[in-house]
Design a protein around this motif. Structure first.
Motif, short mmCIF file in Angstrom:
data_model
loop_
_atom_site.label_atom_id
_atom_site.label_comp_id
_atom_site.label_asym_id
_atom_site.label_seq_id
_atom_site.Cartn_x
_atom_site.Cartn_y
_atom_site.Cartn_z
N THR A 20 13.46 8.56 -15.99
CA THR A 20 13.17 8.13 -14.62
C THR A 20 11.80 8.60 -14.17
OG1 THR A 20 15.52 8.05 -14.02
CG2 THR A 20 13.94 8.33 -12.22
N LEU A 21 11.39 9.78 -14.60
CA LEU A 21 10.13 10.36 -14.12
C LEU A 21 8.93 10.11 -15.02
CD1 LEU A 21 11.41 13.84 -12.86
CD2 LEU A 21 11.10 11.74 -11.55
N GLN A 22 9.11 9.40 -16.11
CA GLN A 22 8.05 9.34 -17.12
C GLN A 22 6.75 8.71 -16.63
OE1 GLN A 22 9.52 7.07 -20.44
NE2 GLN A 22 10.32 5.44 -19.17
N ASP A 23 6.81 7.83 -15.64
CA ASP A 23 5.58 7.17 -15.19
C ASP A 23 5.14 7.59 -13.79
OD1 ASP A 23 5.47 5.67 -17.54
OD2 ASP A 23 6.83 4.15 -16.72
N LEU A 24 5.74 8.66 -13.25
CA LEU A 24 5.48 9.00 -11.86
C LEU A 24 4.25 9.85 -11.63
CD1 LEU A 24 8.76 9.66 -9.86
CD2 LEU A 24 7.01 7.97 -9.48
N GLN A 83 4.72 6.09 -2.19
CA GLN A 83 3.98 6.59 -3.33
C GLN A 83 3.11 7.81 -3.03
OE1 GLN A 83 1.13 3.85 -5.00
NE2 GLN A 83 0.83 2.80 -3.06
N ARG A 84 2.82 8.10 -1.76
CA ARG A 84 2.02 9.28 -1.46
C ARG A 84 2.79 10.31 -0.64
NH1 ARG A 84 -1.72 5.25 -1.75
NH2 ARG A 84 -1.42 4.56 0.40
N VAL A 85 4.13 10.20 -0.68
CA VAL A 85 4.97 11.17 0.02
C VAL A 85 5.96 11.75 -1.00
CG1 VAL A 85 6.55 11.56 1.94
CG2 VAL A 85 4.72 9.88 2.18
N ASP A 86 5.48 12.67 -1.84
CA ASP A 86 6.29 13.37 -2.83
C ASP A 86 7.21 12.42 -3.60
OD1 ASP A 86 7.53 15.27 -4.34
OD2 ASP A 86 8.49 16.32 -2.69
N PRO A 87 6.65 11.48 -4.35
CA PRO A 87 7.49 10.50 -5.04
C PRO A 87 8.43 11.13 -6.08
CG PRO A 87 5.21 10.35 -5.79
CD PRO A 87 5.21 11.25 -4.60
N VAL A 88 8.06 12.29 -6.65
CA VAL A 88 8.93 12.90 -7.65
C VAL A 88 10.26 13.30 -7.01
CG1 VAL A 88 9.24 14.91 -9.15
CG2 VAL A 88 7.06 13.69 -9.14
N THR A 89 10.20 14.00 -5.88
CA THR A 89 11.43 14.43 -5.21
C THR A 89 12.22 13.24 -4.70
OG1 THR A 89 10.25 16.43 -4.54
CG2 THR A 89 12.36 16.00 -3.49
N GLN A 90 11.52 12.27 -4.11
CA GLN A 90 12.21 11.07 -3.64
C GLN A 90 12.99 10.40 -4.77
OE1 GLN A 90 10.18 8.10 -0.99
NE2 GLN A 90 8.40 9.31 -1.54
N THR A 91 12.34 10.29 -5.93
CA THR A 91 12.94 9.57 -7.04
C THR A 91 14.12 10.33 -7.63
OG1 THR A 91 10.79 8.56 -7.52
CG2 THR A 91 12.45 8.46 -9.24
N VAL A 92 14.01 11.65 -7.75
CA VAL A 92 15.14 12.43 -8.26
C VAL A 92 16.32 12.32 -7.30
CG1 VAL A 92 15.96 14.76 -8.80
CG2 VAL A 92 13.72 14.02 -9.60
N SER A 99 0.28 11.25 -13.23
CA SER A 99 -0.82 10.76 -14.07
C SER A 99 -0.70 11.23 -15.51
CB SER A 99 -2.16 11.22 -13.48
OG SER A 99 -2.21 12.63 -13.39
N THR A 100 -0.13 12.41 -15.71
CA THR A 100 0.00 12.95 -17.07
C THR A 100 1.41 12.81 -17.62
OG1 THR A 100 0.41 15.16 -16.16
CG2 THR A 100 -1.85 14.61 -16.74
N GLY A 101 2.36 12.39 -16.78
CA GLY A 101 3.74 12.27 -17.21
C GLY A 101 4.46 13.61 -17.18
N ILE A 102 5.77 13.56 -17.00
CA ILE A 102 6.61 14.76 -17.06
C ILE A 102 7.31 14.74 -18.41
CG2 ILE A 102 8.63 15.90 -16.07
CD1 ILE A 102 7.71 14.83 -13.35
N THR A 103 6.97 15.68 -19.27
CA THR A 103 7.41 15.64 -20.66
C THR A 103 8.62 16.51 -20.93
OG1 THR A 103 5.89 17.43 -21.23
CG2 THR A 103 5.06 15.18 -21.45
N ARG A 112 0.82 -1.21 0.00
CA ARG A 112 0.00 0.00 0.00
C ARG A 112 0.85 1.27 0.00
NH1 ARG A 112 -1.14 3.10 4.17
NH2 ARG A 112 -0.62 1.50 5.71
N ILE A 113 1.94 1.24 0.74
CA ILE A 113 2.72 2.46 0.98
C ILE A 113 3.74 2.73 -0.13
CG2 ILE A 113 4.38 3.53 2.56
CD1 ILE A 113 3.01 1.90 4.81
N TYR A 114 4.34 1.68 -0.66
CA TYR A 114 5.46 1.84 -1.59
C TYR A 114 5.04 1.50 -3.02
CZ TYR A 114 8.56 2.20 2.45
OH TYR A 114 9.17 2.60 3.62
N ARG A 115 5.78 2.08 -3.96
CA ARG A 115 5.57 1.76 -5.37
C ARG A 115 6.92 1.56 -6.05
NH1 ARG A 115 3.56 6.46 -9.23
NH2 ARG A 115 4.44 4.97 -10.70
N PRO A 116 6.99 0.64 -7.04
CA PRO A 116 8.25 0.46 -7.76
C PRO A 116 8.46 1.58 -8.77
CG PRO A 116 6.59 -1.03 -8.61
CD PRO A 116 5.95 -0.31 -7.46
#
Length: 620
Positions: A300-304, A225-234, A306-310, A188-192
């Motif tokens: 890295t961010l393309q699927d993070l 997945q619900r704690v700012d995944p974009v910043t975490q991933t970068v 709903s609309t994608g980061i282009t 529930r908490i994490y996402r790949p």
């Protein structure tokens, strides 16, 4: 708090703040329970809505030690970004030294907390002690990397009386290291997420950051997945490749590159454009290197979202742009795939000839057509087939499993002499199905007990290299599938009557005297007792056919790190013997089953293509 989350002698729990129909669940702190007896089975995520946000509550005044331990464990399953509420269950000293980001321990079920006998008066210790127990199935380390496990878990938690708001309260002074939670909470908490790096080419100066880009390699990690995944991933991308993948990939970011000091969060604007301020380590890079860096971020961010980061803009510390890159230009700089979308789906028909269907735009009732070249003509019957990723060549193993042929997929082309010959007496001990990697090399195993080998044919028809497999006897290899990235390989291994999926790292060295080793084999589907068939299905994903302990055969997706997302189970199919998937998930799955050759387009059921056929294959 979840129903059924506590077992044992704790009595009834008073619930509060549970809003499943809305967006918030409040955990812990509201429970009313006795302060003695065993504390068991925290499993906070048994809820109907996995998208609900979960927030913990602070400990209530005069809460007993059982309630403090329970509240702390529940708080670990919340969406609190910095675990500030969980820290309220700790003493001030323990809060300062506790680092939840260093590791996450995943148990099959939520941890059981057992109260150990009071130590009052023993060496002056007037505290309470609990032992957390469970069966560990995985660890997520500080690099966010998932590592399967299969071991008993125990860890001690200690409480003492601490001064809070002018009076004494029970607080945890020795918490567990990192986070401990159950598998359902983890799901529930994490996402790949895939981070992307460049494949290191032997002798290419892989660590200079400005080498020819080469192939992109997916490095799977898990983020909240619900704690700012974009910043975490970068941040995870900038930290560099995970330890397992690091020997065969490189990053274009200069060593020490991080987000600019003070940057708390990254968010795309309404045009799906993301600005990434970097520290001074990156401010002097050239344009070519900067674009490689930006390509890593784009992919890295393309699927993070709903609309994608282009579109990504990398910035210097003063806010001036280093470079900007959109997804189309990123693909031109560093293609994710070594070839365009697969043009055809391939398999062998009842006469053991190579036939194919167009990859897209064809209904399930379309008739397969013979492939051009000798494999389609069928002068020699084949038992197994593989098509190169550019779809210009094919490799086939003869019907008796002894000989490997490679030929062009062109009318008028010929087989030529076999490139390999197995001397094994038993057909079951001869050549496996071949597999092409992203560099155009061909892989196959010869299981001859007298001379078992994993082999690589350079460029498909060149020198034959014996591949070193430390810790693995090649005679146990039942199937070989090389990844498109050229740095990972999936092996179906049979030992003691059981078939398992193993993922290895391909290490190349030697220059003019090339040497290839399969290093650090690790389980690819540890949750399955038996794996029957497998295929790569993207940068870090595989589709596998197998069964869990005591279960029936299933088809499902797994990550190459050994994790298995809950959403990965696919519609059932009878008697699956072989399976094939494309890197592009918009293309249908293929399988050889009791119903013949079947395929399953996205969102549709399995469809029969051929009543009699074998060896389904996509390029690779």
């Amino acid at each position: 708090m979840a129903e059924g989350g506590l077992r044992g002698g704790l009595g009834r729990i008073r619930r509060c703040g549970l809003l499943l129909g809305g967006a918030v669940v409040l955990l812990a702190g509201c429970a009313s329970m006795p302060d003695s007896g065993d504390l068991r089975g925290v499993e906070a995520s048994q809820r109907p809505d996995s998208q609900v946000r979960v927030f913990a509550m602070p400990p209530r005044e005069s809460a007993g030690p059982d309630e403090i331990v329970q509240g702390f464990l529940e708080a670990l399953t919340s969406d609190d970004p910095k675990f500030e509420m969980a820290r309220k269950y700790l003493t001030q000293d323990a809060s300062r030294t506790w680092h939840p980001e260093l590791s996450t321990t995943v148990l099959a079920e939520g941890p059981n907390a057992e109260h150990v006998a009071d130590r009052s008066g023993y060496d002056g210790d007037s505290g309470r002690q609990y032992i957390l127990k469970g069966h560990q199935v995985a660890t997520v380390d500080e690099q966010h990397a998932y590592q399967p496990a299969d071991a008993a878990f125990t860890e001690t938690v200690h409480l003492s009386m601490a001064k809070e708001a002018g009076h004494q309260e029970w607080r945890i002074d020795r918490p567990p290291e990192g986070i401990v939670l159950g598998a359902s909470d983890f799901q529930r908490i994490y996402r790949p997420v895939n981070k992307y790096y460049f494949a290191s080419e032997p002798g290419s100066g892989a660590d200079d950051g400005v080498s020819t880009p080469g192939r992109m390699v997916a490095d799977p990690v898990y983020v909240r997945q619900r704690v700012d995944p974009v910043t975490q991933t970068v941040r995870a991308l900038l930290d560099g490749p995970t330890q397992w993948l690091n020997p065969v990939v490189r990053t274009s970011f200069p060593a020490g590159t991080r987000l600019k000091a003070g940057v708390k969060a990254l968010a795309p604007d309404d045009q799906n454009r993301l600005k990434v301020p970097l520290n001074a380590r990156a401010e002097r890079v050239g344009r070519a290197q900067c674009q490689q860096m930006a390509a890593q971020v784009v992919f890295t961010l393309q699927d993070l979202t709903s609309t994608g980061i282009t579109d990504v803009e990398l910035q210097r510390p003063d806010g001036s742009p280093l470079c900007e890159l959109n997804e189309d230009h990123a693909e031109a700089i560093a293609p994710l795939h070594t070839a365009d979308r697969a043009g055809y789906q391939y398999f062998l028909d009842a006469e053991h000839r190579l036939v194919r269907l167009p990859g897209t735009g064809t209904g399930g009732d379309a008739a397969p057509q013979r492939a051009p070249g000798p494999f389609g003509e069928g002068a020699k019957a084949m038992s197994k087939i593989a098509v190169s990723r550019d779809e210009l060549h094919a490799a086939g193993v003869s019907l008796n499993g002894r000989d490997l042929y490679v030929a062009d997929l062109l009318s008028g082309a010929s087989y030529g002499d076999p490139l390999l010959h197995s001397r094994a007496k038993s057909e079951d001990d001869r050549l496996t199905a071949p597999s092409w990697d992203g560099q155009g090399d061909l892989w196959v195993a010869d299981r001859d007990p007298g001379r078992p080998r994993l082999l690589l044919l350079e460029h498909g028809t060149g020198d034959v290299l014996d591949v070193s497999t430390p810790g693995l006897e090649p005679s146990h290899i039942e199937a070989v599938r090389a990844a498109a990235d050229g740095v990972r390989i999936a092996l179906l291994v049979e030992e003691d009557g059981r078939k398992t999926l193993q993922i290895g790292r391909i290490e190349r060295s030697g220059g003019d005297d090339p040497q290839v080793t399969i290093a650090d084999l690790r389980p690819g589907a540890p949750q399955m007792e038996e794996v029957t068939a497998m295929s790569w299905a993207g940068g870090s994903r595989l589709v596998v056919v197998g069964r869990e302990s005591g279960g029936v055969q299933q088809v499902r997706y797994v990550q190459c790190d050994g994790s298995a997302p809950a959403s990965g189970v696919l519609p059932g199919l009878n008697g699956v013997k072989e399976v094939a998937a494309a890197d592009d998930d918009l293309l249908p799955l293929l399988a050889h089953s009791d119903d013949g050759i079947v395929r399953m387009p996205p969102g549709a059921p399995w469809q029969t293509v051929l009543k009699s056929g074998t060896s389904p294959a996509y390029p690779g």
